[in-house]
Scaffold this active site. Structure first.
Site, PDB file in Angstrom:
ATOM      1  CB  SER A 138      -0.860  -0.080   1.352  1.00  0.00           C
ATOM      2  OG  SER A 138      -0.313  -0.088   2.389  1.00  0.00           O
ATOM      3  CG  HIS A 152      -1.004   4.194   3.991  1.00  0.00           C
ATOM      4  ND1 HIS A 152      -1.942   3.868   5.039  1.00  0.00           N
ATOM      5  CD2 HIS A 152      -0.486   3.006   3.564  1.00  0.00           C
ATOM      6  CE1 HIS A 152      -2.042   2.463   4.816  1.00  0.00           C
ATOM      7  NE2 HIS A 152      -1.099   1.938   4.055  1.00  0.00           N
TER       8      HIS A 152
END
Length: 266
Positions: free
Chosen positions: A37, A247
């Protein structure tokens, strides 16, 4: 007659050059992006298809590099949620002997780091959070380390001539920063940072053994982590969309990863 022959020869040479020219672009190489990811667009909220589980998008560092090098072939094999097993089973197969450049970012999912983060977010007990982090670090040492060695060997076998860059993960927090008293405690933040340190140490060692280049993301992101007080390159906790949290954001991909990778990738 001689003039006609010379003209004909010149035309043949021109056609040959025109035929070879497209191949000249292909000869500039092929770049294959492998990973999880952090490699795709999670954290940017910008996706090709929001319903696609891989969650690829236009602002990932891999896409940005490829867009700036249109004469290099690009294969985006990375997918959100990938583990080393997924790299071996689903992504390495997209490497070919003519691959000239590979980036590889994987490891966090192998040690269950997403679940560790969720537990730290949801628990009110520092000790419970820290115990989860320590279990993940033990898994990194015990199982991830040999899995990375196997994965790196498979990448080298599939792309024997490629430059391979292993991309690391950042620390998430500035300890004692400006996050205040809400959210995770500094003890929990310190523990989570220590997991990033463990991953970096293992990834660096296995990369060196494989003859790969390792990009340590920690010094790149440290001035821009959560609670840093400056521009943050990591998404904070987002209750409405937990899977976006923690992230790299658009700036993290562009100003963090891409800027650090540019001199390594060429």
């Amino acid at each position: 007659m001689r003039s006609l022959k010379l003209l004909f020869a010149a035309l043949l040479a021109f056609v040959a050059m025109a035929t070879i020219a497209p191949g000249a672009h292909a000869a500039e190489g092929k770049y294959v992006a492998l990973g999880d990811s952090y490699t795709v667009a999670v954290g940017t909220r910008s996706y090709d298809n929001p319903d696609d589980a891989c969650r690829k998008g236009p602002t990932s560092y891999t896409r940005l590099w490829a867009a700036a090098h249109p004469n290099v072939g690009f294969v985006e094999a990375a997918c959100s949620g990938a583990t080393t097993a997924d790299i071996m089973n689903s992504q390495v197969g997209q490497l070919t002997p003519d691959t000239s450049l590979v980036t590889l970012q994987v490891g966090g999912n192998d040690v269950g780091f997403v679940d560790v983060l969720k537990n730290c977010i949801l628990t009110t007990d520092d000790a419970d959070c820290i115990a989860g982090v320590e279990a993940a670090k033990a898994a990194a040492t015990g199982s991830l380390s040999p899995a990375l060695s196997q994965t790196y060997a498979a990448v080298r076998a599939a792309a024997p001539s490629a430059k391979v860059i292993v991309v690391g993960y950042p620390r998430l927090y500035t300890i004692g920063g400006n996050c205040g008293i809400l959210g995770l405690s500094d003890k929990e933040r310190t523990a989570l940072n220590s997991a990033a340190d463990t991953l970096a140490e293992i990834m660096s060692a296995r990369s060196q053994e494989a003859g790969f280049t390792f990009l340590d993301a920690r010094p790149v992101f440290d001035p821009h982590t959560l609670c840093s007080g400056g521009s943050e390159w990591v998404t904070s906790l987002e209750w409405d969309k937990l899977n976006e949290s923690y992230h790299p954001n658009v700036e993290g991909h562009r100003d963090g990863y891409l800027a650090a990778l540019n001199p390594l990738m060429g």
